[in-house]
Design a protein around this motif. Structure first.
Motif, mmCIF file in Angstrom:
data_model
loop_
_atom_site.group_PDB
_atom_site.id
_atom_site.type_symbol
_atom_site.label_atom_id
_atom_site.label_comp_id
_atom_site.label_asym_id
_atom_site.label_seq_id
_atom_site.Cartn_x
_atom_site.Cartn_y
_atom_site.Cartn_z
ATOM 1 N N GLU A 26 0.741 -1.221 0.635
ATOM 2 C CA GLU A 26 -0.315 -0.006 0.181
ATOM 3 C C GLU A 26 1.303 1.200 0.090
ATOM 4 O OE1 GLU A 26 -3.303 0.311 -0.780
ATOM 5 O OE2 GLU A 26 -3.345 -1.576 -0.824
ATOM 6 N N ASN A 70 0.336 4.533 -2.543
ATOM 7 C CA ASN A 70 0.027 5.873 -1.489
ATOM 8 C C ASN A 70 0.626 7.138 -1.987
ATOM 9 O OD1 ASN A 70 -0.623 7.533 0.657
ATOM 10 N ND2 ASN A 70 -0.468 6.165 2.387
ATOM 11 N N ARG A 111 -5.044 7.797 -2.759
ATOM 12 C CA ARG A 111 -4.445 6.282 -3.334
ATOM 13 C C ARG A 111 -3.955 6.277 -5.105
ATOM 14 N NH1 ARG A 111 -2.917 3.445 0.148
ATOM 15 N NH2 ARG A 111 -4.121 4.126 2.320
ATOM 16 N N GLY A 145 -6.046 7.250 6.370
ATOM 17 C CA GLY A 145 -5.621 8.733 5.185
ATOM 18 C C GLY A 145 -6.383 9.794 5.740
#
Lengths: 769, 201
Positions: B66, B70, B81, B128
Motif C-alpha cells: 500500500e 499511497n 491512492r 489516510g
C-alpha cells in the motif's frame, strides 16, 4: 608493626573506622609472618613458620591442647579469602570517596593499592608471593569477566557492526604486532645505551615480534573497567569492546606461532601459511566449541522446570566447560566463552524462572567485579615483586611505538571501513577508538609465561605500557570525552514503542529488499530468524514458550519489571506521590502556544483530598477480586504455568488495576493559562458492577482537542491520538464528536522512581528479529 | 524480462537522479527491477507486487505494498491512492530508504529524518486521515504478531494499549524520539543488483 600502618592514609574518613579496623587486621595477619604463597612452590616457608607454634607445644608438658594453631591446613583457602576480602574492601572504600572516584578510574586506584600492598609485603618479608601466576589468571580470574561480557553482550549492535569489529580486531592487531615488533627490533639494533647492562642488540627479530604480538592486543578487562565509567555511546563502546574480545584469537595464534618459530629457529613460507590456517581454526573452532556448549546448556535448561534451584549452576558450568575445552585444544577460550554465552542466552532465558535469571545476573556481576578488582591489585603486587630491568630506550620506544601504531592503524582502517559503512565513523569516533586501546593484565600474563631469555626486560616494558595506558589514558579519557562532546549513551529505558518499531522496521526493510530483488543483510537475517523459529526454538525451549514471539516476550518482561517496581516503590498506597509526575495536556499545548518549560513538579497536583484517596483505595481493594477473571488473559501465566511465579500474579493484577485507575482519573487542563492544572475527579459509586471514577472532561470546544497532525509537522516524532471509543477496560465518559476532535487523555505515569539499573539488553534472538 | 536497452542513460534518468538523489547506476538497476516486476509494462500494479514470492512471509506486506500506492508518499500535497504507479513514483518511494550521505548539515539531517518518519506514519495511518488511532496501532501489532499464531487478539491488544499508554505518558509525547531512524531505515542500494534467478511467483 603499627608504625607501618601510618602510610595507609585513608584515616580521614570517620565512618570507615570499622573498615580501617578490618584492614589493620588483615595487614596484621599478613605481616604476622604467616603469609603463604598461593602456589605450592613456596611451601618451604610453611615449615619454618610451623616450627613456631610447634615448638611452643613441645616445651610444655604433653597435656590436652586447649588452644592451638593449625594454620597450614587452611592456609590456601585462608589466603585466598583474605585477598578477596581485601579486594572487596578496597572497592567499598573507593566508592565511599565520591570525589576521588570521579577523577580517577577505579582501575588506577586498584593498581595503586596493589603497589602499596606489594610494597608493604616486600618491606615486611623481603619477598612477595607471586600471586599473578598465569594459571590463576587464566583459569580463575579471567573467565568470570569474559562470561559476564559474553552473556550480556548486546547482540544487535554487535552483529550490525561485526565487519568493523573484525577488521579492527584482526587486521588492526596484526598491524600493531608487526609494526611494534619490527620497529622495536630496529630500535634495539640502533640504540647503544652504554649505561645499561643489557645489550639490546642481542634481542633477535623473533623475540621482538613475539613481544610485539603480546603488547598489541587491546585488553577487555581494562577496556571494560574504563569505558564503564565514561558512559560513551553504544556504537563506540561495542566497537572497542568487541575488538578487545575478538582479538584474543589473533593474539593466541601469533603468540604460539612466534614461540614455535623461536624454538625451531627458522621460518618458512609454509609456516606462515600454516599460521594463517591455524588462525582460522583457532577462531572458528573456539566459536564452534562455545556454540556447542551453549546449545547443550539451552537444551538442559529445557528440563529444569522441576529443579529451579540449580538452573544458574548449569549456565555457569557449561560456560566454564566451554572455556576449558577450548583451552585444551589451544583454541581461543575467550571466543568460546563469548559464543557460549551469546548462543545460550535467548533460549535459557525463555526457560528459566525469573529468580534464576536474577541469580545468574547478580552472580556474574559479582564474580566479574571481584575478579577485576583482584586482577588490578595483583598487577600492582606483581609489579613490585618482579625483577625489573630498566632500559629507558627500550621502554620509551615501546610506549611511543604502541601509541603511534594504534593511531595509524585506526585511522588507516577507518578509511577503508568507511567505504562500506552506512553510518560513517567520524574523526572524533576514531580518536576515541584509538585512545581507548588499553592494554591490561592479559598482556602481562602472556609475558609472564614467556620462556625467553629477555623475559625480564619484556615484562618491564609490558608493565610500563600497561601502567601508561591505564593511568594516563584511563584518567584522561573522561575529560577528553567531555571536551570533545562525544555522544553519550542515552539512558532511556527501552520502551515498548521502540520495540514495536524495531520489529516493524525489520519487516519493512526486509520487504523493501525483497521488492528490490536484492538479497541483502535483512533478507538473510529474516531467513535465519525463520529457521530459528521453526526448528531451533522448538527443540530448545520448553513448552509453549517456544511459540512466543519476541514482542510478547519483551512485553511481559516489561510488565514484570513495572510490577516489581511498583511494589518496591510502595504501590497503590502512594497515590499522592504519583501526581507530581503527571503529564498533562498542557504539554501538548506548549508546542503550539508556549515554550515547553513545565517541569514535572509544577504540574504537581494533589487535588484529590485525603478522603477521596481513601475511597479510591477502598475501591481498588474491593475490586481486585472482581477483575481477577477479566485480567487473566493478559497474564503471562496463561502461557506457561509456573508454580514459582505465583507471587507475581498479584503484582501484575495490582498494576493492571493501577493502570485502569490511571485511565480513569485523568487530568485535563483548563487551558491556555498557566501550567496549573485543574481537575475534577469524583467518585461515582454504583454504576455497573465496578464503581468507576468518572471524569468531567473538557468540552469539545476547548482547545484541549488538539490536531495531532500539526504535531507531526512541528516535531519530528510520531504522535498518536486516542479514540474516544474506549475498550471495556477504560471507562471514560465524555465521548467526542467525531474523529476530528479527539481528546488526548493525560494519564498518571508510573509511580515510583524509574530506577532501571538493568544493563542488559533484552535482545533475545541470536540474530534479532 | 523484456527487452533491455543498453543505450546510455536517457535524459529522464538524469532528472530523476537529481530529484531523488540516487546515482545513475542505481537508477539503472532499479529500472531493470521495475521492468522485471511489471513484466515490461510502464506501470506497476498491486498484483505485480503480490507476485514476489519472498514477500509472502512478511507479516506487513499489505502495508508495504500500500505504501507504494499511497499518493502522500509521492509528494506532500497529494492525497488518496493510486492504482498504478510509474517508475518515477516507484523511485520516489524507494528514495525514502536511501542512506544519508556523510556530509550533511543538521538541517538536511532533520529533513531526512522527518521524511522517513512521515513515510512510516503514512504506513500506520491506514485510512489516510492524518491521524493514527488506537485501532490503527492495534492492527499494526496484530499484524506483527500474526505469524506466531497461537496467541490471539487479547495479547496484541494489551501490547498496543500499553504502547499507547506509554506515548500518553511521555513528556511532550514524542514517540521514537530516541530512535535513530535516519541511520536505521536504510537499504544499501549500491549493491542492488537484479539477480537473474529471482523470478516472480
Amino acid at each position: 608493626m603499627f608504625s607501618r600502618m601510618a602510610p595507609r592514609g585513608r584515616s580521614g574518613l570517620g565512618r570507615s573506622l570499622a573498615e580501617l579496623g578490618l584492614l589493620l587486621l588483615a595487614i596484621l595477619v599478613l605481616l604476622d609472618g604467616t603469609v603463604l604463597s598461593l602456589e605450592a612452590a613456596t611451601s618451604s616457608e610453611i615449615d619454618t613458620h610451623e616450627g613456631k607454634p610447634g615448638t611452643h607445644k613441645n616445651t610444655s608438658k604433653k597435656s590436652f591442647p586447649v588452644l592451638g594453631i593449625k594454620y597450614d591446613d587452611v592456609s590456601v583457602p585462608f589466603e585466598i579469602s583474605l585477598w578477596v576480602l581485601l579486594a572487596s574492601l578496597m572497592k567499598l572504600g573507593f566508592h565511599l570517596i565520591p570525589r576521588l572516584s570521579n577523577v580517577v578510574p577505579e582501575s588506577c586506584l586498584l593498581i595503586s593499592v596493589g603497589l602499596l600492598v606489594g610494597g608493604i609485603l616486600k618491606l615486611a618479608r623481603d619477598e612477595v608471593p607471586p600471586v599473578l601466576s598465569d594459571r590463576i589468571f587464566f583459569l580463575c580470574l579471567l573467565p568470570p569477566i569474559i562470561l559476564d561480557a559474553g552473556y550480556f553482550l548486546p547482540i544487535r549492535p554487535f552483529v550490525e557492526n561485526i565487519g568493523t569489529i573484525l577488521m579492527f580486531a584482526v587486521v588492526g592487531t596484526l598491524w600493531n604486532a608487526f609494526f611494534v615488533g619490527g620497529l622495536i627490533y630496529a630500535v634495539c639494533q640502533i640504540a647503544q645505551d652504554k649505561y645499561s647492562e643489557i645489550d639490546l642488540s642481542n634481542i633477535g627479530i623473533l623475540p621482538c615480534l613475539l613481544f610485539g604480538s603480546i603488547i598489541s592486543a587491546v585488553d577487555p578487562v581494562a577496556v571494560l573497567a574504563v569505558f564503564e565509567e565514561i558512559h560513551i555511546n553504544e556504537l563506540l563502546h561495542i566497537l572497542v569492546f568487541g575488538e578487545s574480545l575478538l582479538n584474543d584469537a589473533v593474539t593466541v595464534v601469533l603468540y604460539h606461532l612466534f614461540e614455535e618459530f623461536m624454538e625451531s629457529g627458522s621460518v618458512s613460507a609454509v609456516d606462515a601459511i600454516l599460521g594463517l590456517v591455524s588462525f582460522l581454526i583457532v577462531a572458528l573452532g573456539g566459536v564452534l566449541v562455545g556454540a556447542f556448549y551453549g546449545i547443550l546448556a539451552a537444551f538442559t535448561s529445557r528440563f529444569t522446570s522441576h529443579t529451579r534451584v540449580i538452573e544458574p549452576l548449569f549456565v555457569f558450568l557449561y560456560s566454564y566447560m566451554a572455556y576449558l575445552s577450548a583451552e585444551v585444544f589451544h583454541l581461543s577460550g575467550i571466543m568460546s566463552l563469548i559464543a557460549c554465552g551469546a548462543v545460550m542466552r535467548p533460549y535459557v532465558e525463555a526457560n528459566i524462572s525469573h529468580k534464576s535469571h536474577t541469580t545468574i545476573k547478580y552472580f556474574l556481576k559479582m564474580w566479574s567485579s571481584v575478579s577485576e578488582t583482584l586482577i588490578f591489585i595483583f598487577l600492582g603486587v606483581a609489579t613490585v615483586e618482579g625483577e625489573h630491568h630498566w632500559n629507558w630506550v627500550f621502554l620509551t620506544s615501546t610506549v611511543v611505538l604502541c601509541l603511534v601504531a594504534r593511531v595509524i592503524g585506526v585511522v588507516g582502517l577507518t578509511y577503508i571501513i568507511n567505504k562500506f559503512r552506512i553510518v560513517k565513523l567520524t574523526t572524533k569516533d576514531q580518536f576515541i577508538i584509538a585512545y581507548g586501546g588499553l592494554r591490561g593484565a592479559i598482556a602481562f600474563s602472556l609475558g609472564f609465561i614467556l620462556h625467553s631469555e629477555h623475559k625480564k626486560i619484556f615484562l618491564t616494558a609490558i608493565i610500563t605500557v600497561i601502567f601508561f595506558t591505564v593511568f594516563v589514558q584511563g584518567m584522561t579519557i573522561k575529560p577528553l570525552v567531555e571536551l570533545l562532546a562525544v555522544k553519550k549513551k542515552h539512558e532511556a529505558k527501552r520502551s515498548i514503542n521502540e520495540e514495536i518499531h524495531t520489529r516493524f522496521l525489520d519487516h519493512l526493510l526486509t520487504g523493501i529488499e525483497d521488492i528490490c530483488g536484492h538479497y541483502g543483510h535483512h533478507h538473510w537475517k529474516n531467513k535465519l530468524n525463520r529457521f530459528n523459529k521453526k526448528y531451533v526454538k522448538k527443540i530448545l525451549i520448553a513448552g509453549d514458550r517456544s511459540k512466543e514471539p519476541q514482542l510478547i516476550a519483551f512485553y511481559h518482561k516489561l510488565e514484570m519489571k513495572n510490577a516489581i517496581q511498583m511494589v518496591e516503590s510502595g504501590g497503590g498506597s502512594k497515590l499522592n506521590s504519583t501526581f507530581p509526575s503527571t503529564v498533562s495536556m498542557q504539554n501538548i499545548q506548549p508546542k503550539i502556544h508556549s515554550p515547553p518549560s513545565a517541569r514535572p513538579s509544577e504540574r504537581a497536583l494533589p487535588q484529590l483530598t485525603k478522603g477521596r484517596e481513601e475511597e479510591i483505595r477502598q475501591i481498588l481493594r474491593t475490586n481486585l477480586q472482581k477483575t481477577r477473571q477479566r485480567l487473566q488473559s493478559y497474564n503471562r501465566h496463561t502461557l506457561v504455568v509456573d508454580p514459582d511465579e505465583e507471587g507475581f500474579d498479584d503484582l501484575i493484577l495490582k498494576k493492571r488495576r493501577m493502570m485502569e485507575l490511571d485511565w480513569k482519573v485523568c487530568k485535563t487542563s483548563s487551558h491556555k493559562s498557566s501550567n496549573a492544572i485543574y481537575s475534577q475527579a469524583y467518585v461515582k459509586p454504583g454504576a455497573e458492577n465496578v464503581p468507576t471514577i468518572k471524569i468531567d472532561l473538557a468540552s469539545p470546544q476547548s482547545p484541549d482537542s488538539v490536531r495531532l497532525l500539526d504535531e507531526v509537522v512541528q516535531d519530528q516524532g510520531l504522535t498518536m491520538s486516542l479514540p474516544s471509543s474506549s475498550s471495556r477496560a477504560y471507562k471514560t465518559s465524555g465521548k467526542d464528536d467525531g474523529r476530528d476532535q479527539q481528546k488526548l487523555l493525560r494519564c498518571l505515569s508510573d509511580p515510583g522512581p524509574d530506577v532501571d539499573d538493568d544493563e542488559d539488553y533484552d535482545d533475545d534472538e541470536p540474530v534479532p528479529t | 524480462m523484456g527487452a533491455l536497452k543498453s543505450t546510455p542513460a536517457p535524459i529522464e534518468h538524469h532528472d530523476l537522479s537529481e530529484k531523488t538523489g540516487f546515482s545513475l547506476r542505481q537508477i539503472r538497476v532499479l529500472h531493470k527491477r521495475f521492468k522485471q516486476l511489471s513484466d515490461g509494462d510502464d506501470v506497476l500494479r498491486r498484483e505485480d507486487f503480490l507476485g514476489i514470492s519472498s514477500l509472502k512471509y512478511n507479516p506487513i506486506r499489505k502495508e508495504i505494498i500500500e505504501a507504494f500506492f499511497n499518493r502522500r508518499n509521492f509528494s506532500p500535497s497529494c492525497e488518496g491512492r493510486a492504482n498504478e504507479i510509474d517508475f518515477e513514483e516507484f523511485l520516489v518511494v524507494m528514495s525514502h530508504f536511501k542512506p544519508p550521505c556523510s556530509k550533511m548539515t543538521d538541517e538536511q539531517r532533520k529533513n531526512i529524518r522527518r521524511e522517513k518518519l512521515k513515510f512510516i506514519f503514512n504506513m500506520h495511518d491506514s485510512d489516510g486521515d492524518g491521524l493514527i488511532t488506537l485501532e490503527d496501532y492495534r492492527h499494526l501489532v496484530e499484524e506483527l504478531l500474526s505469524r506466531s499464531g497461537a496467541l490471539g487478539k487479547e495479547t496484541s491488544r494489551a501490547i498496543a494499549d500499553a504502547a499507547m499508554f506509554e506515548v500518553a505518558r511521555t513528556v511532550g509525547h514524542r514517540l521514537l524520539s530516541n530512535f535513530d531512524i535516519e541511520s536505521r531505515m536504510n537499504i544499501r542500494f549500491l549493491k542492488t543488483d537484479v539477480i537473474p534467478g529471482c523470478r516472480l511467483g
